[in-house]
Design a protein around this motif. Structure first.
Motif, PDB file in Angstrom:
ATOM      1  N   UNK A 207       0.854  -1.192   0.000  1.00 20.89           N
ATOM      2  CA  UNK A 207       0.000   0.000   0.000  1.00 20.89           C
ATOM      3  C   UNK A 207       0.886   1.236   0.000  1.00 20.89           C
ATOM      4  N   UNK A 208       0.562   2.196  -0.831  1.00 19.32           N
ATOM      5  CA  UNK A 208       1.180   3.526  -0.809  1.00 19.32           C
ATOM      6  C   UNK A 208       0.142   4.500  -0.274  1.00 19.32           C
ATOM      7  N   UNK A 209       0.558   5.351   0.660  1.00 20.16           N
ATOM      8  CA  UNK A 209      -0.329   6.415   1.125  1.00 20.16           C
ATOM      9  C   UNK A 209       0.217   7.763   0.708  1.00 20.16           C
TER      10      UNK A 209
ATOM     11  N   UNK B 251       3.577  10.494  11.111  1.00 19.02           N
ATOM     12  CA  UNK B 251       3.005   9.689  12.196  1.00 19.02           C
ATOM     13  C   UNK B 251       1.745   8.972  11.724  1.00 19.02           C
ATOM     14  N   UNK B 252       0.877   9.677  11.005  1.00 21.49           N
ATOM     15  CA  UNK B 252      -0.370   9.062  10.516  1.00 21.49           C
ATOM     16  C   UNK B 252      -0.052   7.905   9.580  1.00 21.49           C
ATOM     17  N   UNK B 253       0.875   8.122   8.658  1.00 17.42           N
ATOM     18  CA  UNK B 253       1.195   7.073   7.692  1.00 17.42           C
ATOM     19  C   UNK B 253       1.874   5.880   8.367  1.00 17.42           C
ATOM     20  N   UNK B 254       2.623   6.137   9.439  1.00 14.15           N
ATOM     21  CA  UNK B 254       3.204   5.026  10.217  1.00 14.15           C
ATOM     22  C   UNK B 254       2.106   4.241  10.921  1.00 14.15           C
ATOM     23  N   UNK B 255       1.143   4.944  11.497  1.00 10.32           N
ATOM     24  CA  UNK B 255       0.028   4.280  12.171  1.00 10.32           C
ATOM     25  C   UNK B 255      -0.790   3.442  11.178  1.00 10.32           C
TER      26      UNK B 255
ATOM     27  N   UNK C  13       0.427   2.044   8.574  1.00  8.92           N
ATOM     28  CA  UNK C  13       1.269   0.904   8.228  1.00  8.92           C
ATOM     29  C   UNK C  13       1.540   0.760   6.753  1.00  8.92           C
ATOM     30  N   UNK C  14       1.411   1.859   5.984  1.00  9.89           N
ATOM     31  CA  UNK C  14       1.650   1.784   4.540  1.00  9.89           C
ATOM     32  C   UNK C  14       3.112   1.478   4.253  1.00  9.89           C
ATOM     33  N   UNK C  15       3.354   0.798   3.143  1.00  9.76           N
ATOM     34  CA  UNK C  15       4.710   0.384   2.764  1.00  9.76           C
ATOM     35  C   UNK C  15       5.502   1.507   2.114  1.00  9.76           C
ATOM     36  N   UNK C  16       4.799   2.341   1.340  1.00  9.19           N
ATOM     37  CA  UNK C  16       5.431   3.497   0.703  1.00  9.19           C
ATOM     38  C   UNK C  16       4.728   4.745   1.214  1.00  9.19           C
ATOM     39  N   UNK C  17       5.506   5.618   1.814  1.00  7.60           N
ATOM     40  CA  UNK C  17       5.029   6.833   2.473  1.00  7.60           C
ATOM     41  C   UNK C  17       5.439   8.033   1.621  1.00  7.60           C
ATOM     42  N   UNK C  18       4.540   9.000   1.469  1.00 10.36           N
ATOM     43  CA  UNK C  18       4.864  10.196   0.701  1.00 10.36           C
ATOM     44  C   UNK C  18       5.163  11.361   1.633  1.00 10.36           C
TER      45      UNK C  18
END
Length: 371
Positions: A91-93, A134-138, A140-145
């Motif tokens: 998942x990418x967020x 922090x939100x994207x870590x929570x 659990x996405x694999x690719x963070x922008x």
């Protein structure tokens, strides 16, 4: 696949175009890749296993929408976004920046971040690079922008330059807040509007910070295809050649083909799913509007060569009927067809690049659409 595995391998090139594999602990992503958009932890009108059946290796989730509802902390308490939405692939967020600028009301932009009111219930939020990470870590996405600002075009050069430099400062803060997370990737986002020198400045700043991948942002925001391709003639080459390049929010099939020719590896767009819900089927020979009365008695499939469930099992007449009747199966079948078409297009592009026959593939792509 080990916990720390994340990397990008280019397997073949044809001109500027590349095909390869982006490796993640949740599975491999074949590039060029199209990412269906699952804004609120679902691709509308599709089951997750149906999305996987179309050939999708990765989905996109939306930080802005998920932070508002149901909330990142809630998703984390329920096992993370993969478990929450029953999707076991990557998942990418996105960072939420674009939606804050386009959807939120009464927003106030400062060096620190953005204060805004939810478009859902008016509640107040403060989104910063640190909070976005922090939100994207929570989730659990694999690719963070990275958290960035994306001004709508047209805009004057000074506004674009100021916005780009703010985004570069936010990129550095995003990188610091992301920290050391083996197996996860952070992508930087190039900005600079249609200005080649500003894009170069942005690319240099991002390269100095260092990211696992790089996005080309600030396009598909009203500038038109010709202007977008003008930027893509140089922008991918300004970014590190050994990292994946992601064109955000693009796009129509011919946008994607043109961008692949110019060296882009990853795409996302709501077009295939949104078009499916509004009665438009995207095919090799162009778009079909199933609402049109001429389909009411047509026993043929949308596309004779397509193997999706809509084309394998249903006629244009049936699809016309269920759309006109407002039946849910209309959105399901047309969305499945459109996503299948997109993934088939990406597979065709990958195979053509691997064979060194991309130009022939592209010529046939345009020839079929002219019929």
């Amino acid at each position: 696949m080990t916990e720390t595995a994340f990397g990008f391998q280019i397997e073949a090139t044809d001109g500027k175009a590349r095909t390869g594999v982006l490796r993640t602990p949740k599975g491999d992503i074949r590039t060029p890749a199209f990412m269906p958009v699952g804004t609120a932890a679902t691709v509308k009108a599709m089951m997750p296993e149906s999305v996987a059946a179309t050939g999708a290796d990765i989905l996109l989730g939306n930080t802005y929408h998920l932070m508002l509802r149901p909330g990142a902390e809630r998703v984390a308490s329920l096992g993370g976004l993969h478990k929450f939405m029953n999707w076991n692939k990557p998942i990418l967020t996105d960072s939420g920046g674009f939606q804050v600028m386009s959807l939120a009301s009464l927003r106030k932009l400062t060096e620190d971040g953005v204060r805004f009111k939810s478009h859902i219930d008016g509640s107040e939020f403060h989104l910063t690079p640190e909070r976005s990470m922090e939100i994207q870590r929570l989730l659990g996405s694999n690719i963070v922008m990275c958290f960035d600002e994306c001004p709508a075009l047209p805009a004057d050069r000074q506004r674009i330059a100021e916005s780009m430099r703010l985004s570069m400062r936010w990129a550095a803060r995003s990188r610091a807040a992301f920290g050391d997370r083996p197996g996860y990737a952070l992508f930087g986002i190039q900005q600079g509007g249609l200005e080649e020198d500003l894009r170069a400045e942005s690319a240099a700043a991002l390269s100095d910070i260092g990211f696992e991948g790089y996005a080309i942002g600030g396009l598909a925001v009203g500038e038109g295809q010709e202007a977008m391709f003008g930027v893509l003639d140089y922008a991918p080459g300004q970014l590190p050649a050994d990292k994946p390049r992601y064109l955000m929010g693009v796009g129509k099939p011919d946008d994607i083909v043109g961008a692949v020719l110019r060296g882009v590896d990853m795409f996302d767009c709501v077009l295939p799913s949104r078009s499916g819900r509004t009665g438009q089927a995207l095919t090799r020979t162009g778009a079909i509007n199933i609402k049109n009365a001429r389909h009411a008695d047509d026993p043929n499939p949308l596309d004779e060569e397509c193997t999706c469930p809509a084309c394998s099992n249903y006629s244009r007449a049936y699809l016309h009927h269920v759309f006109k009747s407002g039946e849910i199966i209309s959105s399901m079948l047309l969305t499945w067809h459109n996503l299948h078409y997109y993934q088939e297009l990406m597979a065709g592009l990958r195979a053509a690049i691997a064979r060194g026959q991309l130009r022939e593939f592209v010529n046939r792509f345009y020839l079929l659409r002219e019929k």
